[in-house]
Design a protein around this motif. Structure first.
Motif, mmCIF file in Angstrom:
data_model
loop_
_atom_site.group_PDB
_atom_site.id
_atom_site.type_symbol
_atom_site.label_atom_id
_atom_site.label_comp_id
_atom_site.label_asym_id
_atom_site.label_seq_id
_atom_site.Cartn_x
_atom_site.Cartn_y
_atom_site.Cartn_z
ATOM 1 N N VAL A 181 -2.038 -8.810 17.887
ATOM 2 C CA VAL A 181 -1.102 -7.895 17.247
ATOM 3 C C VAL A 181 -1.744 -7.161 16.067
ATOM 4 N N ILE A 182 -2.335 -7.922 15.136
ATOM 5 C CA ILE A 182 -2.885 -7.286 13.929
ATOM 6 C C ILE A 182 -4.029 -6.324 14.251
ATOM 7 N N PRO A 183 -5.040 -6.717 15.061
ATOM 8 C CA PRO A 183 -6.128 -5.758 15.330
ATOM 9 C C PRO A 183 -5.635 -4.461 15.965
ATOM 10 N N GLN A 184 -4.729 -4.562 16.939
ATOM 11 C CA GLN A 184 -4.243 -3.349 17.590
ATOM 12 C C GLN A 184 -3.307 -2.554 16.682
ATOM 13 N N GLY A 185 -2.446 -3.262 15.950
ATOM 14 C CA GLY A 185 -1.512 -2.574 15.058
ATOM 15 C C GLY A 185 -2.226 -1.825 13.947
ATOM 16 N N VAL A 186 -3.237 -2.447 13.362
ATOM 17 C CA VAL A 186 -4.002 -1.789 12.295
ATOM 18 C C VAL A 186 -4.743 -0.581 12.849
ATOM 19 N N ARG A 187 -5.262 -0.720 14.067
ATOM 20 C CA ARG A 187 -5.976 0.396 14.686
ATOM 21 C C ARG A 187 -5.063 1.601 14.872
ATOM 22 N N VAL A 188 -3.831 1.356 15.301
ATOM 23 C CA VAL A 188 -2.863 2.445 15.462
ATOM 24 C C VAL A 188 -2.547 3.086 14.114
ATOM 25 N N ALA A 189 -2.527 2.278 13.060
ATOM 26 C CA ALA A 189 -2.123 2.766 11.736
ATOM 27 C C ALA A 189 -3.250 3.439 10.963
ATOM 28 N N ILE A 190 -4.470 3.417 11.478
ATOM 29 C CA ILE A 190 -5.607 3.942 10.717
ATOM 30 C C ILE A 190 -5.428 5.403 10.296
ATOM 31 N N PRO A 191 -5.053 6.331 11.194
ATOM 32 C CA PRO A 191 -4.915 7.738 10.747
ATOM 33 C C PRO A 191 -3.912 7.929 9.614
ATOM 34 N N PRO A 192 -2.668 7.400 9.714
ATOM 35 C CA PRO A 192 -1.763 7.582 8.566
ATOM 36 C C PRO A 192 -2.230 6.863 7.311
ATOM 37 N N LEU A 193 -2.949 5.753 7.454
ATOM 38 C CA LEU A 193 -3.486 5.075 6.278
ATOM 39 C C LEU A 193 -4.538 5.940 5.590
ATOM 40 N N MET A 194 -5.340 6.618 6.395
ATOM 41 C CA MET A 194 -6.340 7.521 5.818
ATOM 42 C C MET A 194 -5.660 8.663 5.059
ATOM 43 N N GLY A 195 -4.600 9.195 5.650
ATOM 44 C CA GLY A 195 -3.866 10.258 4.974
ATOM 45 C C GLY A 195 -3.248 9.782 3.671
ATOM 46 N N PHE A 196 -2.730 8.553 3.674
ATOM 47 C CA PHE A 196 -2.136 8.023 2.447
ATOM 48 C C PHE A 196 -3.209 7.770 1.393
ATOM 49 N N ALA A 197 -4.404 7.382 1.811
ATOM 50 C CA ALA A 197 -5.493 7.165 0.857
ATOM 51 C C ALA A 197 -5.809 8.452 0.090
ATOM 52 N N VAL A 198 -5.709 9.589 0.770
ATOM 53 C CA VAL A 198 -5.919 10.877 0.100
ATOM 54 C C VAL A 198 -4.854 11.094 -0.975
ATOM 55 N N LEU A 199 -3.605 10.737 -0.655
ATOM 56 C CA LEU A 199 -2.519 10.897 -1.626
ATOM 57 C C LEU A 199 -2.727 9.994 -2.852
ATOM 58 N N ILE A 200 -3.223 8.792 -2.628
ATOM 59 C CA ILE A 200 -3.474 7.883 -3.749
ATOM 60 C C ILE A 200 -4.609 8.412 -4.624
ATOM 61 N N PHE A 201 -5.612 8.995 -3.992
ATOM 62 C CA PHE A 201 -6.687 9.609 -4.786
ATOM 63 C C PHE A 201 -6.125 10.709 -5.671
ATOM 64 N N GLN A 202 -5.240 11.530 -5.128
ATOM 65 C CA GLN A 202 -4.622 12.575 -5.936
ATOM 66 C C GLN A 202 -3.726 11.969 -7.017
ATOM 67 N N ALA A 203 -3.029 10.881 -6.677
ATOM 68 C CA ALA A 203 -2.142 10.239 -7.652
ATOM 69 C C ALA A 203 -2.910 9.578 -8.785
ATOM 70 N N SER A 204 -4.199 9.343 -8.594
ATOM 71 C CA SER A 204 -4.990 8.747 -9.674
ATOM 72 C C SER A 204 -5.024 9.649 -10.905
ATOM 73 N N SER A 205 -4.701 10.934 -10.714
ATOM 74 C CA SER A 205 -4.659 11.853 -11.865
ATOM 75 C C SER A 205 -3.561 11.473 -12.850
ATOM 76 N N LEU A 206 -2.564 10.693 -12.389
ATOM 77 C CA LEU A 206 -1.505 10.245 -13.296
ATOM 78 C C LEU A 206 -2.035 9.311 -14.381
ATOM 79 N N ALA A 207 -3.191 8.717 -14.135
ATOM 80 C CA ALA A 207 -3.738 7.755 -15.087
ATOM 81 C C ALA A 207 -4.164 8.406 -16.395
ATOM 82 N N TYR A 208 -4.180 9.748 -16.450
ATOM 83 C CA TYR A 208 -4.510 10.388 -17.737
ATOM 84 C C TYR A 208 -3.454 10.044 -18.790
ATOM 85 N N THR A 209 -2.239 9.644 -18.345
ATOM 86 C CA THR A 209 -1.166 9.323 -19.291
ATOM 87 C C THR A 209 -1.421 8.016 -20.033
#
Length: 216
Positions: free
Chosen positions: A135-163
């Motif tokens: 279950v986990i190996p296949q489920g994680v594999r399916v989730a890889i593309p949206p996880l990559m997209g979310f990683a981009v959002l977190i990189f952008q959200a790191s700009s909030l740390a200037y506060t």
């Protein structure tokens, strides 16, 4: 905008970009495993655990990352726990990552064909091994593309740390702009640096989605 301004201030902004990358990597490294744990708990047959996990996830998804950041940095010292701005940012973004990626990963786990789980049970595999090897190996594999997209959002959200005075890219840009009064030039350079990371990452995400669609 002046190329001389860019050349003069590029080293300071580059050091800030490196801080942004490091805090993002640490947040993802902590948050995604937590997200997987939450996803497994949300699918647990135990109702209490499932409902508590869903409640935690919904609170985490409903709370803005900036608020979480402020709570970790300013709130935890009231209980005698103090973190540097770097680790505060990493922990706050990791908590946000865990809440959001738990839903992404849960969707991936639920996408695993039930027939494979039934086949594993017929072969005498216990639930733990079924989760671990099927279950986990296949489920994680399916989730890889949206996880990559979310990683981009977190990189952008790191700009909030200037506060919280973390010397990441946006903080360095504001600091440089306030000392030179050339905000447009400096912020444009900072935007290009963000784009240099996010555009290739978004392209890789799209390519991963297309490849995954072919295999699925």
């Amino acid at each position: 905008m002046s190329l001389s301004d860019w050349a003069e201030n590029y080293p300071a902004l580059l050091s800030g970009l490196w801080v942004s990358i490091r805090v993002t990597a640490l947040a993802l490294g902590i948050g995604m495993p937590l997200g997987l744990l939450l996803a497994l708990s949300a699918n647990s047959p135990k109702k209490v655990l499932r409902y508590v996990t869903i409640g935690v996830v919904e609170i985490g998804r409903g709370t803005p990352a900036l608020v979480v950041l402020q709570i970790v940095y300013f709130g935890l010292p009231t209980v005698d726990v103090t973190f540097s701005s770097f680790f505060s940012a990493a922990i706050a973004l990791a908590l946000t990552t865990a809440a959001y990626t738990s839903e992404i990963l849960r969707g991936g786990l639920q996408a695993v064909p039930s027939g494979e789980v039934e086949a594993a049970s017929a072969l005498g595999m216990v639930n733990r091994d079924t989760l671990r090897f099927i279950v986990i190996p296949q489920g994680v594999r399916v989730a890889i593309p949206p996880l990559m997209g979310f990683a981009v959002l977190i990189f952008q959200a790191s700009s909030l740390a200037y506060t919280i005075a973390l010397p990441e890219l946006m903080s360095q840009a504001y600091s440089t702009g306030s000392s030179t009064f050339r905000y447009m030039s400096i912020l444009s350079l900072a935007g290009l640096m963000y784009a240099a990371i996010t555009i290739p990452a978004s392209w890789l995400t799209g390519r991963a989605e297309r490849r995954m669609a072919r295999h699925l």
